[in-house]
Every structure is written in C-alpha cells, then in structure tokens.
Write a protein that holds these residues in place. Sequence first.
Motif, PDB file in Angstrom:
ATOM      1  N   ARG A   4      -2.879  49.087 -27.847  1.00 43.26           N
ATOM      2  CA  ARG A   4      -3.067  48.873 -26.413  1.00 43.26           C
ATOM      3  C   ARG A   4      -4.464  49.311 -26.024  1.00 43.26           C
ATOM      4  O   ARG A   4      -4.929  50.360 -26.384  1.00 43.26           O
ATOM      5  CB  ARG A   4      -2.022  49.646 -25.616  1.00 43.26           C
ATOM      6  N   VAL A 244      -7.023  44.071 -15.905  1.00 41.22           N
ATOM      7  CA  VAL A 244      -6.795  42.782 -16.553  1.00 41.22           C
ATOM      8  C   VAL A 244      -8.005  41.896 -16.262  1.00 41.22           C
ATOM      9  O   VAL A 244      -8.897  42.262 -15.494  1.00 41.22           O
ATOM     10  CB  VAL A 244      -5.496  42.114 -16.058  1.00 41.22           C
ATOM     11  N   TYR A 278      -5.335  40.812 -21.984  1.00 40.29           N
ATOM     12  CA  TYR A 278      -4.256  41.039 -21.032  1.00 40.29           C
ATOM     13  C   TYR A 278      -4.054  39.872 -20.074  1.00 40.29           C
ATOM     14  O   TYR A 278      -3.161  39.922 -19.228  1.00 40.29           O
ATOM     15  CB  TYR A 278      -4.535  42.314 -20.227  1.00 40.29           C
ATOM     16  N   ARG A 324       0.111  39.873 -21.956  1.00 35.60           N
ATOM     17  CA  ARG A 324      -0.685  39.445 -23.093  1.00 35.60           C
ATOM     18  C   ARG A 324      -1.006  37.963 -22.984  1.00 35.60           C
ATOM     19  O   ARG A 324      -0.163  37.159 -22.571  1.00 35.60           O
ATOM     20  CB  ARG A 324       0.059  39.700 -24.401  1.00 35.60           C
TER      21      ARG A 324
END
Length: 829
Positions: A4, A244, A278, A324
């Motif tokens: 991550r 993101v 992301y 994702r």
Amino acid sequence: MRARKGSAQAPRQGRERMAWKKHKRVMLIGSAMAMAMSTPALAQQGSSSDGSDIVVTARRTEERLQDVPISITVFNQAQISDRNIVTAADLGTYTPSLSTNTRFGPDKASFAIRGFSQDPATSPSVGVYFAEVVAPRSAGATTGGSGSGPGQLFDLQNVQVLKGPQGTLFGRNTTGGAVLLVPNKPTGNLEGYVQGTLGDYGQKRVEAVLNVPLADTFKVRLGVDRNKRDGYLRNRSGIGPDAVGDVDYLAARLSILADLTPDLENYTIGSFSRSDTYGILLRPIACNRSGLNQLTVQGCAQIDRQNARGDDFWDVENAHPDPRSYLRQWQVINTTTWTVSDTLTVKNIASYSEYEEQTRFDLNGLNVQPVAGRPFNYIIASHAPGYPTASQNGFTEELQLQGRSSDGRFNWQIGGYLESSRPLGRSAAFNPINLSCTDYFNLQCQNGLDPTKPNYSAGTITSTSWQLASRSIGLYAQGTYKLTEQFSVTAGVRYTWDRTTAFAENLRILFPQPNTPLLTCSNSIRYPGASLAIGKTVTDRSQCHVDYETSSQKPTWLIDVEYKPMDDLMVYGKWSRGYRQGYINPNVIAFETWNPEKVDTYELGAKASFDGAVRGYLNLAAFYNDFSDQQVQVNALARPGIPIAGANVTVNAGKSTIKGVEVEGSISPFDGFKLDVGYAYLDTKLKAIVFPAIDPNSPYGSFVQPAVGDSLPLTPKNRVTVTGTYTLPLDEAIGRIALGATFTHTDSQLATARSNPFGLLPPSDLLNLNMTWSDVLGQPIDLSAFVTNVTNEKVWLNVGNGYNSIGVESVLPGAPRMAGARLKTRFGN
C-alpha cells in the motif's frame, strides 16, 4: 497483496510537510522561469518554420505535412517533453478538436474528435495506432483499452492527430479520426540517453534509451520509462489511501531492425506496460436540498462536512478501503517490407497483444456515513475475487501493396485487414449497490438505509461474468492520380465485415433479510408495474447464461480533389464516409446490443507555406458532418420501488450535424522567435432522437433524454491554443536556452443531458510554462523545467451525472498546478 502506497495508517502530517517542501523547491524553479519569460513561445525543435520537414504517415506512406489533404496536428518528441505530455489525457490540452474522456481515470482515457466520442463498453470512434497497429481492445465495462495506455508517449518520432473519418486506409473503421503514435526506429549509431524528472507531489520519473547497431544490417533499440507521482486528490475520509489520482507505471520497449537483404526489411517491436494506482475519485459539489431520497440527504451532509472543514477543490472523501486501477498490456508487432522494384512495395504487418485490467473504486465519490456501525456503499465498481475486470488478447494481420506508375503520376495501394479479439478467460464484476456490508464478497450485507423512511430503495449486488469476442475483416484500395502538375484526384473504397459475440451470466443478489442472500438472474427479473416479481431464483451463476451476437457489413469511401496552383499552396475538397460498428455490452439489462452508426463528411481545406523574412505555414479546414444512427449513451432510470440503480445504456437514438472550422499555423517573424496557433470552432447539434420502446416489464421506466437542439457531449464551441518559444541569442559555447509558454482556452461544454443543471462543464483557461537549456556549456547535457496549470485553474474534467437520480452531483477535478525539472544526458552520436 500489493504494497500500500501512502495508506491511511501512514503519518499523514509528516508526508504533507515533506510534500510541501518539495513543492516549494520545484515552484522556485517555475517562478524563476516565469520571471525570465518575456515572450510566449512554442518549442518545435527539429522542425522548420514552414513545416517543410514535418513528415507524416496519414496515408500509410511518408509525406510532407503540407502535401496531405487532411487536417492534422503533429507533435514531435521535443514538444511532447516540453509540454509534459505524459498520458493520453494530456494530448487534449494542446489539440483543438480533440477532447479526452477521463471519467475512469487518465490511464483509461478515451478520445473524442469533432464531437465523435466513445462511451464505456463501445467500439472507439477514434482509432489509436502504435507503429501502424490498432490499440488492443479490452472488452471491459470502462473506456480502458483501445487507446494510448500508460507509458506509450516516450521515445517517439511524433504523434499525429488525424481529424475526420478514417474509413479506407486504416485498420479499424472510425467516425471521428485517428491518433498515430510513431516510435523511433533503431538507427545505425551507437547512442542513447538517460533522463530524470523530479516534480511536485513526489514525482520521480526515469527514462532511458539505448540504441546499438550490432551490425550494419542488424540494429537494436531498448527504452524504459518508470514514472511515479503521489495523488493530487487529498482523501479526507480516513478510509483507504491518503490521496488518489496518482501515477505509477513501468513501460519498456524493444525494437529490432534487420535488413535481411538489400530489398527486404524486418522490423519487430515488443512493448510492455503496467500501471498500478489508486485511480481517481469524484467530488460532490451540489445536492437537492428538498431531498429526492435518503441518498440526497447523505450527499448534502457530505457537502456540509466539506464546507465545515474548509476543503478546497482537490479534497475528496474516499469510501473504499482499498481502491485500485491496475492495467497490464504487452504487444509484439512485426512489419516486413519488401521493395520489389522502384514501383512496387509489399508490406505485411502482424501483431499479437494481451490486455488485462482490474478496477475497484467508489463510482460516485459519495461517502455515506456508517449505518448502525456498518459501512454503507452507494455504488462500488469492482472486479470479482479471482477475476479481472477485462482480459483480452488481440491479433491483427494486414497485407499492403503500394505502387506507382513509372511516370510517377499514379500512386496506389490495396490491402486486406484482419483483426481478432478474443477473451483470455472470464471477466467479472461484483458491484454492491445501496447496501450496508461488513464483507460484501462473502455476502454479509443488509439493506443499509432506513426502510421506514420515504423513497427507500432496497439494495442489491450485481455479480456478472462475461466473455466477448470480436472480429473485423476489411478489403481496401485507394489511389491518387495527377491529372496535371497542379491537379490531382484521390479515390478510395473499403468494405468491412464486423462481428461480435458474447455471453454473460448476470446474477442479481437481493437481501430480504440481513446476511440472507436471494439469488436471481438479472435477465429473468420482471417488474410488472411497480411491484417486484423475483422471477427465476437460482443457486449458481451458470444458470443465468445468455448469448448475444451482432454483426454488420458496410462500405466506406473517400473522394478527394487537390489543386496546387504553386509549390507552397494547396487547396482541397473531399467527401468521405465513415462508420462505427455495432457492439455488445453484456452487463446491462434489455439494452445489451446496438447497431452501427455512420457519418458523411464534407470538407474544404487549404495549406500554405511561406518563407523569406517571415517564415511559417497556415492550414485551414472547414467541415460538415451528417451523422446518422448515432450511438448515444443515456441514463436509464429505474421504476419507483425497484431495487436497481439507474444504468448508462447505449442505444441508436440520434441524428446529428457537426460543422466547424480548424486552423493550424506557425510563424517566425524574426530569428529565435516562433509562434504557433491552433483553433477549432465546433457547432454540434442533435437534430432528432427516437428512443427504443421500453418493455413494460423492464426494470427501467424512463430515460434522461438529451433534448433535440442540444450540443453533443465534450464539444466546446471554441478552443484556442497559443504556444510560442523564444531562443535566447547566446554563444554556442553556452548552449541553447529556449523559454516557452502555452495558453489554452476551452469554452463550456456539455458533459451529460442538459436536464442536469450541473451537466455543463465550465470554461477553462490553462497556462503552462517551460524552459529548456540544451547542450549545457557545450556538453551533451540538457536541463529543463516546466510548470503546468500555472494559475491553479479549477477544471471540471467530467461529472458523475447523479443529480437526476439521487439528487447529488459530483465532478472529477482536473490536476492543480504542478512543476518539475529534468536532467537529460546524451551519449554516442
């Protein structure tokens, strides 16, 4: 499990302080460059002012830009680097008449030219070609695939944007145009470069190219591009990553050029790219305070939280714990060219590719607060466990014969084309809608919102699995005959056979009691009136198997007349027919297939070059498109009380006209200064719309209809790009320092139906700056710096289109100001 990046558990404040320090350092570079800027500029390194050495392959053979009767915008590699064009989405900033749809993120951007757009799960209206081979299809539910994926825009000879139907010479029939990516071929020199970039939001990029002539007849070129950047959309929910909208890709390319004999050349390219980010997220901006339903109340609460915190335009609330966007693609292209004689060349182009995509994210950016301690999701778009969102291979085979008469008056080419796209396995999606789940993959869910309140809608999971195969076969011929030295006629014709087949197993999972799933086939559900009849209940997805097929065969053609009263002036007029195949989206109910669309384009143009004290060129094109059987994506709304979300469905519903003017020009009024201008005027109008009748037993009750007279989506009436460069008059021992700037104005443009009060994207003005110092102090070293979106313009890239269904509208924010610097070292020849 992948590592991550910047997860919610990371020390966010420390990361933000480090990012701000990097931001300040890079902005100092940009500020110094801006203060040094006294004249706007365009960097067109390696191109003459009159365009005489700009070579394009718009007609499948090398020609001067000014000799081709097509409206074209061309970027060489220096321009791509100077403008910091990294993704396909960046091309739209600098190309009039070209828009990009980034609704699912820049790595899955699709192109729209002159109003011909591509919606999710449709065949593209703009063909993207790398080394003359069309981009692989994805057969997924987003706009991924069929375009320019991450990492393709490095080590290129040029990028060519062709406007208008490409229905004769190119492999896949398209109504809007084509984007050609032309890579650098291996050369006979031992040479290469390494380039590093540091920028805002922790950007780190390394590009490296090595060219090795292993023999006079065998040359190899290897390139690598690794690019990482943190997200520019800061997540304020505390769920999932800190931000993101990030970039994280690796691309590699190996090219081998072998001269098997003096008349036989074999050119092979192997390419690979992988992107793992992301994804992106929408930001709610408006809600209906009168309250359409409980989701409206939740959306209003989120907007109130944003306002109370003082959030800026780039702050969002993520609801998915592990979003994702993963893409992996590889391709091998082999081109064999046999020069049979001075008047005949035979070329064979074959390719094989594989494409895979995995996607999971919150579709609307709506972060509903937990219900009774359980997370709630409005719509989660996700691949199913163990399955990709798309997984497809592609094979193409094209045989070309190119020739000319002995006197050079007649040039011709004929050919045959085959494209086959087949599934590598099953693709699958698993989408919770209106549910409160502790573990939705294991069906631990319940209807999350209060059923005692009005406008309650029960939740569901749509679990779908599908495979799709597509085949296209085409035969074509085109020739140009010079009636006189000044007057030429071109005619081309193509006949195409398209066929697409698919099967789907669409399962709908309801929860009449908490954690108690009820499985039924989506295609068997019937909704007489407003009451629910479940229909066929099942125990396994395979019991929901349905097959689909669509096929079409159409002729397309081109007739063009060219007149050159002098060497530096050409006028032309042409009529061309283009068509886009019908297709299948097996993941919708009742609207799985649609038919082809066609367009007739009439275009008048002129291309002029001038030299002397003032050098430059000016290209003009005026066009009129008559668009029939238009493939339109509309929002189908569920009947009241039906446990299903609204759906975007594609139907043949419209007849439109598209007319406009395009201008491309370059001028150098004095040594060291060049100014380029690109302008497009688009007048698009929906002339008629007739929707198919809705089955009375369908879950959908109505369409959000675009109105007759509306403009088409993503078609700003005016877009102008002004780019210039000023090269400082310095001694050669110092090097070459060029200062540049680009200004782009885009009018407001419709993103969805005008009945949505927030469906109109506001106008935008973008200013980008760049500076390049080549051959620093006489060494093979280049330094450069760039600043994009200098004024921090708040640009809407797209809207979520939820206002008419749930009373909440969200927008996708464009990137804020970003700055960076590059160091490039070259070696060899």
